[in-house]
Every structure is written in C-alpha cells, then in structure tokens.
Design a protein around this motif. Structure first.
Motif, PDB file in Angstrom:
ATOM      1  N   VAL A  47       0.824  -1.220   0.000  1.00  0.00           N
ATOM      2  CA  VAL A  47       0.000   0.000   0.000  1.00  0.00           C
ATOM      3  C   VAL A  47       0.856   1.267   0.000  1.00  0.00           C
TER       4      VAL A  47
ATOM      5  N   ARG B 156     -12.970   0.860   4.996  1.00  0.00           N
ATOM      6  CA  ARG B 156     -12.487   2.158   4.517  1.00  0.00           C
ATOM      7  C   ARG B 156     -12.018   2.084   3.066  1.00  0.00           C
ATOM      8  N   CYS B 157     -11.950   0.888   2.526  1.00  0.00           N
ATOM      9  CA  CYS B 157     -11.445   0.730   1.157  1.00  0.00           C
ATOM     10  C   CYS B 157     -12.599   0.821   0.162  1.00  0.00           C
TER      11      CYS B 157
ATOM     12  N   ASN C  83     -12.349   0.411  -2.922  1.00  0.00           N
ATOM     13  CA  ASN C  83     -12.106  -0.463  -4.079  1.00  0.00           C
ATOM     14  C   ASN C  83     -12.293  -1.934  -3.767  1.00  0.00           C
TER      15      ASN C  83
ATOM     16  N   ALA D 142     -10.625  -3.825  -1.990  1.00  0.00           N
ATOM     17  CA  ALA D 142      -9.340  -4.493  -2.212  1.00  0.00           C
ATOM     18  C   ALA D 142      -8.871  -5.264  -0.980  1.00  0.00           C
ATOM     19  N   ILE D 143      -9.696  -5.267   0.084  1.00  0.00           N
ATOM     20  CA  ILE D 143      -9.258  -5.978   1.294  1.00  0.00           C
ATOM     21  C   ILE D 143     -10.178  -7.154   1.570  1.00  0.00           C
TER      22      ILE D 143
ATOM     23  N   ILE E 196      -4.494  -7.826   1.283  1.00  0.00           N
ATOM     24  CA  ILE E 196      -4.754  -6.817   0.250  1.00  0.00           C
ATOM     25  C   ILE E 196      -4.643  -7.430  -1.145  1.00  0.00           C
TER      26      ILE E 196
ATOM     27  N   VAL F  21      -5.231   0.810  -5.058  1.00  0.00           N
ATOM     28  CA  VAL F  21      -4.724   1.993  -5.772  1.00  0.00           C
ATOM     29  C   VAL F  21      -3.813   2.839  -4.871  1.00  0.00           C
TER      30      VAL F  21
ATOM     31  N   CYS G 171      -4.333   4.333  -2.022  1.00  0.00           N
ATOM     32  CA  CYS G 171      -4.887   5.596  -1.531  1.00  0.00           C
ATOM     33  C   CYS G 171      -4.566   5.799  -0.051  1.00  0.00           C
ATOM     34  N   GLY G 172      -4.295   4.723   0.654  1.00  0.00           N
ATOM     35  CA  GLY G 172      -3.920   4.828   2.062  1.00  0.00           C
ATOM     36  C   GLY G 172      -5.085   4.890   3.035  1.00  0.00           C
ATOM     37  N   LYS G 173      -6.320   4.817   2.513  1.00  0.00           N
ATOM     38  CA  LYS G 173      -7.479   4.961   3.411  1.00  0.00           C
ATOM     39  C   LYS G 173      -7.541   3.852   4.459  1.00  0.00           C
ATOM     40  N   CYS G 174      -7.126   2.659   4.075  1.00  0.00           N
ATOM     41  CA  CYS G 174      -7.202   1.544   5.028  1.00  0.00           C
ATOM     42  C   CYS G 174      -6.175   1.714   6.144  1.00  0.00           C
TER      43      CYS G 174
HETATM   44  S1  SF4 Z   1      -4.569   1.548  -0.001  1.00  0.00           S
HETATM   45 FE1  SF4 Z   1      -6.617   2.204  -0.630  1.00  0.00          FE
HETATM   46  S2  SF4 Z   1      -7.138   0.868  -2.328  1.00  0.00           S
HETATM   47 FE2  SF4 Z   1      -5.417  -0.072  -1.299  1.00  0.00          FE
HETATM   48  S3  SF4 Z   1      -6.330  -1.508   0.107  1.00  0.00           S
HETATM   49 FE3  SF4 Z   1      -6.009   0.382   1.231  1.00  0.00          FE
HETATM   50  S4  SF4 Z   1      -7.898   1.499   1.023  1.00  0.00           S
HETATM   51 FE4  SF4 Z   1      -7.950  -0.114  -0.501  1.00  0.00          FE
END
Ligand code: SF4
Ligand code: SF4
Length: 661
Positions: free
Chosen positions: A554, A619-620, A622, A624-625, A633, A639, A641-644
C-alpha cells in the motif's frame, strides 16, 4: 415557521409546576393548569430523567440506612414524582429532585456502595424525624458552621448512636432546626468523649427554614400505557402520565422540528439512491428515532449490530420492537469476537477501546458492505447539547470509518426527559435495564460504565459477572495486580485517573501489555548512506515476510530479493525488511526517516497482529481488502490511496500525518 414553534437547540431548562408538582421542560406555563413554572436549580449539564420504581426503592433504602427506618418513604413519598439528574462524580451520582428541589443525591461510593448524600433540604425535612445520623451542636458552634467551618467534637452536645467515620450526618441546633449536612469525621463515641477533632465536615449549611413542601403530584385519571416490566406501579404510571400532559407543548415542538429534519434529509438522500435505515441498539434514543420515522410513514430498515456482549433483554427488545413494527431487521453479529480477541488484548479500557473496533465497528462495516451496495442513510439516536448552528451542522455526517454510511441524528436537541416523555406518550416498548437504573444500554461489561452500574449488572446477572471477575482475576494475577484492581474497576484504564487511585489506594498502573506482543527496537543514532542517512532496527520476533510484502504494497511497489529473502520498497531501497526481523530505513534527513520508520513499523505490527475485525476493510472504496482470519490486500485492486491505513484498528491506530511516505 411561527415564532412559537422555534426550538432553541441546546437550551434545556427544567422547570417545575408547583400546582401540579410536576416537571415541565422549557415552558413557562404548565401544560395542564397553565400556572407559571419555576426554574429548577440543578448541576449542569442536566440530562434529567424519571426515577423508576426500582431506583426509588434503592434511594429510599439508602435514606433508611443513613437516617433511620421508614424515613426513605417519608422523605420521598410514593405520591410525589421524582426526577434524577446524572451529575459529574468519581463514579455514579444522581441528584434527587422532588418538589422542584434537589434534596440530595444517590451516590455509588467506591468504598461503601450505594449511599444517600443529603442536601440541606433533606436535613430540613428530617430534622424532627431522624433516628440515626444526626448531631446537635452548641449555640456557640452555629456561627462558625454558617461561615464555612466544621462541627467540632467539643461543640457536640448530643448525637445519635452508631455514627461511624464517613457516615452521612445532619447537624441540628438545640431547637432541632436543620443547620448543616456533611460527612462524619469522628464516631459517636469520640463525639461523646469530646475528643479533640472534627465531628462533621459540613457541606451544605444555612438556617433559613424549609423550602416549600408541595402537595402530592397531580395524578392523571387514566394512566397511559407506560410499559413498566420490572415493577408495576399504578401511582407511578399516573404521575408520569400527568407529566406527559404537562409537557405536551414542549414535546410537540421537538417532534415537529425532528420530523422536518427527517423529511428533508430523507428526500435529499433517497434521490441519490441511498436506502434509509435506523440503527437500533435496543436503547431509548434509537427507539424514539425509529418511532419518529414510523409516525411519518417512512419504513426504514432496522440495523442491529449484536456485539456479542449485549444483555439478553436487549436482543429480545430489538426483536420484539422490530416485529411489532413490521419492518425488515438487518442483523450483524459479532458473537465470539470478543472471546477471540481477549487473549491477545486483555481487558478493554476507556483508553484502550479495542472492543468497540472489534465488536462494533468491524461488524457495522461488514453489514453496510453486505447489504447496502449503494450506501445507506442511517438515523442514529444520538443527542447532544450545542448551539443551534453547530447542532444543525453536525446532524448529518459521513462515517469516516465505514464507507457508504451517512449518519443522521434526528433527536440531537432532545434531553433524556424529552425522550422518556415521548416513550411514555407513545407507549413504546423500552429496555428493562433502564428501570433497573442503567443510564445507557450497551455491552454489559462496557469499560465506560461506572462501578455503580456494574453493581446493578451484578445484582441481576450474578453468574455472568462472577465469570467476568474470574477472568479479570486470572489476568491480574499474571500481571501482579492486587484485588483492588478488580474491586475498584481499575482494569477500566491503562492509566488510572488520579481520583480513582486515591480512593482505591492502588498505585500500580496497568502497564503496556506488550509482553507477548511484538516489539521493535530501533538503533540509536543514524548512519551515513547513499541517500543521506539510515536507521536500523529489529523486531522482537521473526517476520512472516509474505504478510509484510502484502501490506507494504500500500505504500509502494515491493521488490523481493530471492538471495536473502528480504523485501524492499522504493527505487533506492528506502525501506528494507528481512525475514528474521531486521529493518533498514533510508532517507535524506532525520525527519523523513522518523516518519517512515514509525509508519513501516506500525504496518508490520498490524500485518502480524491483525485480529481480522474488518474495520480497515470498510475504509477501502475499491473492495481491495479480504478478511480471512487476517486482512489481505488484493494488489490488483489496490490503488494505494492509504485509506485503510489511516484510522482505527484495534491493534494499532495510524494517524494521517504518518501516511506521508
Ligand atoms: S490503499 Fe486504498 S485501495 Fe489499497 S487496500 Fe487500502 S484502502 Fe484499498
Ligand atoms: S488490520 Fe484491519 S482487520 Fe486487522 S485488526 Fe486492524 S482493522 Fe482489524
């Protein structure tokens, strides 16, 4: 909007009708007899509520213990309405309001259990009746006491038998007029021997004679359908039915303001394709919220997250209420999650709320992503007193930790008494635990509860509570905590507040429970390297390098060095991690290195100690988790984004500022 219908959010005034002897919220005139109401003086913030029959019994018994048998019902007669005001204290304390006056408080004393703490008005009402807990002082002591002094042993000319240090005492003059109330600092024996020292440290004093004792509360001819389950009490029901009548105007204003808000918010969000729901917890506030929507002919879905630590009666209430309403119930259960995580985290604490993340936030996240693809507008029974503009602003919010959930608070400006009067008015089926004296209904072992509330839980759920104490004891024994750690509920904090430490006499603070957990040791100082400087460090355990590789993805592309089994991130190997636990961070200066080190270290700890609660997955955006005992992941979907990363996680929280790599 007419001037009359403006509700001043945040402004809550409890008033009293002296004619009907009833509480009246906000209004200057009683809704029954139209007489002028008077403001009640109580301790802010004033989230007042009815005293239920079971609570009244507890208060009367405490008065009996303090001042003599039968005085509880004398001081708090069965034909007078009583309101409680939850006040700030070390544990649980409710001011007792009767005849529109605070006459005392029911307090949970960490050393002595439930006790009645008198105000001067109690002394005025009991001065001729008390058979226990009284002293008479010499005329010469009156002036010093009125000026703020204590009653001294040599000034005591008579006293009740059996007074012990710490007892509640009323101080009387020779003419048996109430002079003061306070706490005994000497026993009856010492007072009689006129030993030097303080007899009673006085708290409330005056010689003004009694405030007006009102006639009994007006009782409604026909009681409303108030659903008491614990103790049926017709008089109580008739008094509170009158209270509803006296407050009809205030209730109408709250309901109409809340309904306008609901209508507006629903219109806005339904047009965007969102489902409408009510998060029903089995508590009073969400019960009212649900009914407000039903009254408007809106049929929300009902969301219930069963934390696995709910009271049996809460789960029953949820099913009953939803069945009665004919609505669709969506349940997500965290049954077993607490048990699964407890061996790892230990007892939860007010400053260590892993339980909320594992048992509430995680399942909420799963529920929303499972059932509400397009998102959901979820009404939540949340209240708070604020200025009108702030209250309006904060009434709709996007849940930062659960993607797709918009929260809305319809009853933000209501106080607890509005809520109760509405429940009584509509004959709503409320949770039985309120009658027993709980302020909030949540998990039965919630570390935010007071010891007084635990005592109530223990009274009705003895076995469950003893099991919990056994587990605490096992844990405490391992860590070297003494019995006070359980008795005074010190397990509820990692860092125990000073006031609680003073009472408990327990100075040991629950240390960081990292013994069995992963630690990281960073080398002191920095070494020069091609990028500027580097820092080396090592984890206390060897690493699962596949998991590290997965999570570090990530923050950047991860490369694997097959010859050493190590992995690195960044073109210039800014981050390097080895299977045996070693780690090197490179950067141009100290600040950059410190930030990277903290983030990578925390990510690696998360990767290894994840308990699979699913909070980060929510929080993802996409999807992706995946959670399969631990989070994983999907690199194709991520992508970066760092939200997770940013936000709550029961293992370790990571702040936004840390995600700057
Ligand atoms: S970094 Fe963003 S896209 Fe990747 S797993 Fe975390 S929330 Fe999802
Ligand atoms: S990493 Fe995610 S799934 Fe694992 S414990 Fe933390 S929040 Fe829960």
């Amino acid at each position: 909007m007419s001037k009359m219908s403006i509700v001043r959010l945040g402004e809550m005034v409890l008033r009293w009708c002296g004619e009907c002897n009833l509480p009246v919220l906000d209004e200057r005139e009683c809704g029954i007899c139209n007489s002028q109401t008077l403001e009640v003086k109580y301790t802010p913030p004033g989230d007042v509520k009815p005293a239920f029959p079971t609570e009244l019994k507890r208060i009367r018994e405490s008065v009996d213990r303090a001042f003599g048998s039968g005085l509880g019902v004398f001081l708090i007669p069965e034909d007078k309405i009583v309101v409680l005001n939850n006040s700030p204290s070390l544990d649980k304390m409710d001011e007792v309001i009767i005849d529109g006056l605070v006459i005392g408080s029911i307090v949970y004393d960490l050393r002595r259990g439930w006790r009645y703490q008198a105000r001067l008005e109690t002394a005025r009402r009991l001065c001729k009746e008390a058979s226990k807990g009284w002293i008479v002082v010499d005329d010469g002591a009156i002036e010093p006491i009125l000026k703020g002094g204590s009653a001294l042993n040599p000034g005591v000319i008579e006293c009740a038998d059996g007074i012990e240090v710490g007892d509640e005492v009323i101080v009387l003059t020779r003419r048996r007029e109430a002079l003061a109330v306070g706490s005994a600092k000497s026993s009856s024996e010492d007072m009689r021997m006129r030993k030097r020292g303080i007899a009673v440290r006085c708290r409330d004093k005056g010689l003004d004679g009694s405030e007006k004792i009102l006639k009994p509360t007006r009782m409604s001819e026909k009681g409303l359908d108030i659903k008491l389950r614990e103790v049926k009490d017709d008089k109580w029901i008739k008094m509170w039915s009158s209270a509803v009548e006296a407050n009809v105007r205030s209730l109408e204003k709250r309901v109409s303001e809340s309904s306008r808000f609901i209508g507006k918010v629903v219109c806005e969000h339904v047009s965007k394709g969102l489902d409408v729901a009510v998060s029903y917890s089995g508590g009073k506030d969400s019960l009212v919220t649900l009914n407000l929507l039903l009254e408007m002919k809106i049929n929300p879905k009902v969301l219930f997250v069963d934390t696995g630590l709910e009271f049996r009666e809460t789960v029953e209430n949820v099913h009953r209420v939803v069945k009665e309403s004919g609505l669709e119930l969506v349940v997500e259960s965290a049954e077993g999650e607490f048990e699964k995580s407890y061996p790892y985290f230990g007892p939860p604490g007010r400053d260590y709320r892993w339980c909320c993340k594992v048992c509430k936030l995680g399942p909420t996240t799963k529920m929303i992503s499972k059932h509400f693809n397009k998102g959901v507008l979820s009404f939540i029974g949340q209240r708070r007193y604020e200025s009108e503009s702030r209250a309006m602003k904060g009434r709709v919010w996007r849940n930062p930790w659960v993607s797709g959930q918009i929260g809305a608070s319809a009853i933000q400006s209501w106080n607890a008494l509005h809520v109760w009067l509405y429940i009584f008015q509509h004959g709503l089926d409320f949770n039985l635990w309120y009658e027993r004296g709980l302020e909030r209904i949540g998990c039965w072992l919630c570390p935010a509860s007071s010891i007084g509330e635990y005592e109530i839980v223990r009274e009705y759920e003895k076995e469950k509570w003893e099991d919990w104490e056994k587990r605490l004891r096992e844990y405490g024994d391992k860590k070297g905590f003494k019995e006070n750690w359980i008795k005074y509920g010190l397990w509820r904090w990692k860092k125990v507040p000073k006031g609680v430490i003073e009472v408990s006499g327990e100075y040991r603070i629950r240390k960081e429970e990292v013994d069995e957990r992963m630690r990281f040791y960073a080398q002191e100082g920095y070494s020069p390297c091609v990028l500027g400087i580097s820092v080396e460090g090592a984890f206390s355990k060897s690493l699962n390098i596949e998991r590290v590789e997965n999570v570090l993805n990530v923050i950047g592309e991860v490369k694997i060095d097959k010859s050493t089994g190590s992995i690195s991130v960044g073109d210039r190997r800014e981050v390097e991690v080895y299977p045996e636990g070693a780690m090197v961070i490179r950067g141009k200066d100290e600040n950059e290195i410190k930030g990277k080190l903290e983030l990578v270290k925390n990510l690696i700890i998360r990767a290894h100690e994840c308990v699979g609660c699913g909070v980060c997955a929510g929080r993802c955006n996409n999807k992706a988790i995946k959670i399969d005992s631990k989070f994983m992941i999907d690199k194709e979907k991520c992508v970066r984004c760092g939200k997770c990363i940013i936000g709550p996680c029961p293992v370790i929280d990571i702040g936004e500022e840390e995600f700057s790599l």
